[in-house]
Write a protein that holds these residues in place. Sequence first.
Motif, short mmCIF file in Angstrom:
data_model
loop_
_atom_site.label_atom_id
_atom_site.label_comp_id
_atom_site.label_asym_id
_atom_site.label_seq_id
_atom_site.Cartn_x
_atom_site.Cartn_y
_atom_site.Cartn_z
N ASP A 25 0.73 -1.10 -0.07
CA ASP A 25 -0.05 -0.12 -0.04
C ASP A 25 0.89 1.29 -0.01
O ASP A 25 0.45 2.18 -0.31
N TYR A 26 2.22 1.24 0.31
CA TYR A 26 2.87 2.37 0.55
C TYR A 26 3.33 3.03 -0.96
O TYR A 26 3.06 4.16 -1.26
N MET A 58 5.04 -6.09 11.41
CA MET A 58 4.97 -5.25 12.39
C MET A 58 5.66 -3.88 11.80
O MET A 58 6.61 -3.82 11.14
N THR A 59 5.02 -2.82 12.18
CA THR A 59 5.34 -1.41 11.99
C THR A 59 5.42 -0.73 13.24
O THR A 59 4.78 -0.91 14.31
N LYS A 60 6.08 0.74 13.30
CA LYS A 60 6.15 1.30 14.35
C LYS A 60 4.91 2.25 14.59
O LYS A 60 4.51 2.57 15.72
N ARG A 61 4.65 2.89 13.48
CA ARG A 61 3.16 3.71 13.50
C ARG A 61 2.13 3.28 12.82
O ARG A 61 1.03 3.85 12.98
N LYS A 62 2.02 2.17 12.15
CA LYS A 62 1.16 1.97 11.01
C LYS A 62 0.33 0.49 11.56
O LYS A 62 0.55 0.06 12.67
N PHE A 63 -0.57 0.37 10.82
CA PHE A 63 -1.16 -1.11 10.86
C PHE A 63 -0.24 -2.04 10.39
O PHE A 63 0.60 -2.09 9.90
#
Length: 295
Positions: A25-26, A58-63
């Motif tokens: 999606d990025y 896993m991400t730091k700020r996203k889903f």
Amino acid sequence: FIANRLQLAKNLLAEDGVLCVTIDDYEMPRLWMLLDDIFGYENHLGTVVIRNNPKGRMTKRKFSLVHEYGIFFGKSSKSTIKKLPVDPSEKTHNYKQDTDGSWFLPVNLRKQGVDSDAYNKKGELSHRFYPIYFDPETGAVSVTKEYPVAIEPIDSKGTKRIWRRGKEVIDAMYENGDLWVKETAHGYQPYFKFRGGLDGKLAQSIWAEAHFSASDYGTKILDSILGEREKFQYPKAPQAVKQSILSATSKKDALILDFFAGSGTTGHAVLELNKEDGGDRRFILCTNNENGIAE
């Protein structure tokens, strides 16, 4: 770099060829604009959501990411998404195998739903509303011989419907073993052998089955082949590539080109398809990240 590759892909495609690009999606919005510009909005054949990482990244700020997109564009108006092969034995509609090896679905001869009303807009009764005669002792069915039981296409609510077939073919269907009568909760009902519905089915726009998981059916398969762990990052699941190929072309001698070969999953998928259906597909895999201009 990507624009050049996409333009080159369009130049190489057959007139009825199909391009599939998978992306997260990025980069999705930018890739979409390039594809729209090069191939044309009218040649967008669909965008598929592929559940390629069920456990999530896993991400730091996203889903937590569990999916990617497969974007399909055709070269011209001749390009279409093809139906996937169907195994009759796996159909959920209770297909049965006939004595000659063919497959059929037992279907009530009485039509249902749209256009099944026996009366037209003028209030005239359809020619497909007629009695079918049945002999419970012998099982004989006819429209020309009057047996003890007369069956009309009337549903359980008492509404007059029509038969799915014309009066002129009923006797022949019975003689060929394609028509019979059975007793149901709503009385005697004629059934026939419907032999359609086996020409394939279109893939849906969400691919969520387990075998599309790149971690379980991409990385693990590749590790077992190479005998090393994580030699390649994020290899595709062969089944996802196979379904993409089958959706893009029904030709068993198709030529498939992969611009970003990576671990060679496209070649793996083509070889498996050929083994499964006796095809003669060929593949070309490229890994060079050239920056030249497509001509």
